[in-house]
Enzyme design. Sequence first.
Site, PDB file in Angstrom:
ATOM      1  N   CYS A 176       0.864  -1.184   0.000  1.00  0.00           N
ATOM      2  CA  CYS A 176       0.000   0.000   0.000  1.00  0.00           C
ATOM      3  C   CYS A 176       0.897   1.228   0.000  1.00  0.00           C
ATOM      4  CB  CYS A 176      -0.873  -0.007   1.252  1.00  0.00           C
ATOM      5  SG  CYS A 176      -1.918   1.450   1.412  1.00  0.00           S
ATOM      6  N   HIS A 182     -10.050   1.208   1.534  1.00  0.00           N
ATOM      7  CA  HIS A 182      -9.643   2.585   1.867  1.00  0.00           C
ATOM      8  C   HIS A 182     -10.855   3.487   2.020  1.00  0.00           C
ATOM      9  CE1 HIS A 182      -5.312   2.813   1.898  1.00  0.00           C
ATOM     10  NE2 HIS A 182      -5.196   2.174   0.744  1.00  0.00           N
ATOM     11  N   HIS A 237      -8.819  -3.739  -2.267  1.00  0.00           N
ATOM     12  CA  HIS A 237      -7.921  -2.922  -1.438  1.00  0.00           C
ATOM     13  C   HIS A 237      -8.393  -1.464  -1.419  1.00  0.00           C
ATOM     14  CE1 HIS A 237      -3.818  -1.836   0.149  1.00  0.00           C
ATOM     15  NE2 HIS A 237      -4.192  -0.671  -0.364  1.00  0.00           N
ATOM     16  N   GLU A 238      -8.721  -0.924  -2.595  1.00  0.00           N
ATOM     17  CA  GLU A 238      -9.123   0.491  -2.675  1.00  0.00           C
ATOM     18  C   GLU A 238     -10.487   0.712  -2.026  1.00  0.00           C
ATOM     19  OE1 GLU A 238      -6.725   2.353  -3.302  1.00  0.00           O
ATOM     20  OE2 GLU A 238      -5.477   0.802  -4.216  1.00  0.00           O
TER      21      GLU A 238
HETATM   22 ZN   LIG Z   1      -3.589   1.241  -0.023  1.00  0.00          ZN
END
Ligand SMILES: [Zn+2]
Length: 183
Positions: free
Chosen positions: A103, A149, A145-146
Amino acid sequence: MTSTEKIHSADPAGLKILKYPHPLLAEVCTPVEEHQDSALASLARRMMELMAQAKGVGLAAPQVGVTVRMFIANPTGQEADFRVYVNPKIVAAEDPVEGEEGCLSFPGIYCKIKRFNVATIEATDLAGQVFRQEGRDILARVFQHELDHLDGRLLTDRMGALAKLAHRRSLKELQLQYSGELS
Ligand SMILES: [Zn+2]
């Protein structure tokens, strides 16, 4: 602040990638209300620049301090594969696999995280059009993953106790750097 206010108050040139444990990274982001917004397009362009400089494959708006539901991805580094995802959601996913993940907000830290190997995303583009895209392998991983976030979920929330132990020194260094920037 509304998402439009957040987008309009950001100065694209002044943005940088925030590192763990910056508190904005832990926020749940607000949906984008206004599409076809030139400020949203400028934000996406600036994020593309920052992502390319950092040699990343994905970057979420909260990682540059703008806590709205938008991310960009480019799994190949080719200009043509660059894409913007506004108000994304995963509508189908299958085949969980463990894979190595990093990341841009955790420089130097890579850990094994279980994600779906195939994930279909639905999002709006900068022209205000809704689209669906099926991601496989790295792209499916980037989607998940995004999206994490956008909900304030970070690698540290996904890594197991052993990984946390293994990376404790790097995490501590990031914490020290962050408190150093504050003082
Ligand atoms: Zn990330």
